[in-house]
Write a protein that holds these residues in place. Structure first.
Motif, PDB file in Angstrom:
ATOM      1  N   ASN A 123       1.023  -0.938  -0.021  1.00 41.25           N
ATOM      2  CA  ASN A 123      -0.297  -0.042   0.056  1.00 41.25           C
ATOM      3  C   ASN A 123       0.905   1.130  -0.073  1.00 41.25           C
ATOM      4  OD1 ASN A 123      -2.236  -1.657   0.089  1.00 41.25           O
ATOM      5  ND2 ASN A 123      -2.773  -1.432   2.308  1.00 41.25           N
ATOM      6  N   ALA A 124       2.073   1.152   0.670  1.00 43.13           N
ATOM      7  CA  ALA A 124       2.994   2.519   0.842  1.00 43.13           C
ATOM      8  C   ALA A 124       3.543   2.485  -0.425  1.00 43.13           C
ATOM      9  CB  ALA A 124       3.885   2.321   1.828  1.00 43.13           C
ATOM     10  N   TYR A 125       3.867   1.451  -1.193  1.00 42.74           N
ATOM     11  CA  TYR A 125       4.303   1.344  -2.519  1.00 42.74           C
ATOM     12  C   TYR A 125       3.356   2.083  -3.689  1.00 42.74           C
ATOM     13  CZ  TYR A 125       5.662  -0.410  -7.086  1.00 42.74           C
ATOM     14  OH  TYR A 125       5.684  -0.458  -8.441  1.00 42.74           O
ATOM     15  N   GLN A 126       2.243   1.610  -3.656  1.00 48.94           N
ATOM     16  CA  GLN A 126       1.343   2.326  -4.354  1.00 48.94           C
ATOM     17  C   GLN A 126       1.072   3.740  -4.358  1.00 48.94           C
ATOM     18  OE1 GLN A 126      -0.059   0.648  -6.885  1.00 48.94           O
ATOM     19  NE2 GLN A 126       0.732  -1.215  -6.042  1.00 48.94           N
ATOM     20  N   GLN A 127       1.010   4.266  -2.722  1.00 49.96           N
ATOM     21  CA  GLN A 127       0.955   5.710  -2.514  1.00 49.96           C
ATOM     22  C   GLN A 127       2.043   6.412  -3.176  1.00 49.96           C
ATOM     23  OE1 GLN A 127       0.170   5.576   1.545  1.00 49.96           O
ATOM     24  NE2 GLN A 127      -1.933   5.636   1.478  1.00 49.96           N
ATOM     25  N   THR A 128       3.302   5.812  -3.138  1.00 49.72           N
ATOM     26  CA  THR A 128       4.865   6.673  -3.295  1.00 49.72           C
ATOM     27  C   THR A 128       4.463   6.605  -5.006  1.00 49.72           C
ATOM     28  OG1 THR A 128       5.890   5.384  -1.578  1.00 49.72           O
ATOM     29  CG2 THR A 128       7.052   6.375  -3.458  1.00 49.72           C
ATOM     30  N   LEU A 129       4.088   5.586  -5.696  1.00 49.17           N
ATOM     31  CA  LEU A 129       3.802   5.807  -7.044  1.00 49.17           C
ATOM     32  C   LEU A 129       3.058   6.873  -7.659  1.00 49.17           C
ATOM     33  CD1 LEU A 129       3.369   2.028  -8.743  1.00 49.17           C
ATOM     34  CD2 LEU A 129       5.399   3.683  -8.453  1.00 49.17           C
ATOM     35  N   LYS A 130       2.033   7.089  -6.728  1.00 47.98           N
ATOM     36  CA  LYS A 130       0.962   8.163  -7.024  1.00 47.98           C
ATOM     37  C   LYS A 130       1.373   9.644  -6.914  1.00 47.98           C
ATOM     38  CE  LYS A 130      -3.378   6.871  -6.009  1.00 47.98           C
ATOM     39  NZ  LYS A 130      -4.272   6.557  -5.475  1.00 47.98           N
ATOM     40  N   GLU A 131       2.392   9.715  -5.827  1.00 47.01           N
ATOM     41  CA  GLU A 131       2.901  10.673  -5.425  1.00 47.01           C
ATOM     42  C   GLU A 131       3.956  11.200  -6.393  1.00 47.01           C
ATOM     43  OE1 GLU A 131       5.119  13.346  -1.711  1.00 47.01           O
ATOM     44  OE2 GLU A 131       3.696  11.981  -1.294  1.00 47.01           O
ATOM     45  N   SER A 160       3.999  10.531  -9.454  1.00 48.28           N
ATOM     46  CA  SER A 160       3.447  10.797 -10.631  1.00 48.28           C
ATOM     47  C   SER A 160       2.820  12.338 -10.650  1.00 48.28           C
ATOM     48  CB  SER A 160       2.430  10.095 -11.324  1.00 48.28           C
ATOM     49  OG  SER A 160       1.223   9.995 -10.220  1.00 48.28           O
ATOM     50  N   THR A 161       2.619  12.780  -9.278  1.00 49.62           N
ATOM     51  CA  THR A 161       1.888  14.063  -9.352  1.00 49.62           C
ATOM     52  C   THR A 161       2.909  15.239  -8.522  1.00 49.62           C
ATOM     53  OG1 THR A 161       1.050  13.472  -7.050  1.00 49.62           O
ATOM     54  CG2 THR A 161      -0.460  13.302  -8.948  1.00 49.62           C
ATOM     55  N   ARG A 162       4.111  14.882  -7.939  1.00 49.19           N
ATOM     56  CA  ARG A 162       4.811  15.876  -7.174  1.00 49.19           C
ATOM     57  C   ARG A 162       5.441  16.518  -8.223  1.00 49.19           C
ATOM     58  NH1 ARG A 162       8.630  14.523  -1.971  1.00 49.19           N
ATOM     59  NH2 ARG A 162      10.289  15.811  -2.850  1.00 49.19           N
TER      60      ARG A 162
END
Length: 165
Positions: A20-28, A30-32
């Motif tokens: 789950n932390a990995y998925q959130q990292t991918l999302k951040e 792509s947007t940061r």
């Protein structure tokens, strides 16, 4: 004869929370703003329990690891469970880092913990059983003192105390 009380010392990581932390990292990533056009990537292999960070520079790789660590901490995963390799030069100017999720207590660390328990002066018995330790005593107070002593020391990996009976 007094009843024997015991607990186990283990080092476990919830891989679902890591994912789950990995998925959130991918999302951040792509947007940061400072990371989205940097060609930085992070991959996670559940089978190998390993992260691979690809980045154009060492500085960017450290930023990606910092984002990942933040997400892991928010999901109550101790970052001491991650062991990162030294930066490996990849194609061009890019850098690759590999971080493995450590589970279980290694023999040398288990021996050090067992020695510290013996040196504590409490009337307890510690035995190494595979990748965990079992601590037993007739006194529950002695077991609680051992848990408090182990929480004060740093062994380089997260410890959990389970099966307390």
């Amino acid at each position: 004869m007094a009843k024997e009380n015991s607990f186990d010392i283990v080092s476990q990581v919830d891989l679902q929370e890591v994912d789950n932390a990995y998925q959130q990292t991918l999302k951040e990533l792509s947007t940061r703003y400072d990371l989205k056009d940097s060609n930085a990537k992070v991959e996670f292999s559940k089978a190998d329990k390993a992260f691979t960070v690809h980045a154009p520079a060492d500085f960017v790789a450290k930023q990606v690891i910092d984002v990942l660590n933040t997400k892991l901490i928010r999901r109550n995963v101790d970052i001491k469970a991650l062991k990162w390799s030294d930066p490996i030069a990849a194609t061009g100017q890019s850098v690759r880092l590999v971080g493995t999720v450590q589970e279980g207590i290694e023999q040398d660390v288990a021996k050090k913990i067992s020695k510290d328990i013996r040196d504590s002066g409490q009337k307890v018995k510690a035995s190494i059983e595979g990748d965990k330790l079992r601590v037993s005593s007739a006194s529950r107070d002695a077991l609680q003192a051992i848990i408090a002593m182990l929480k004060e020391n740093d062994y380089g990996l997260p410890l959990q105390y389970i099966n307390y009976r």
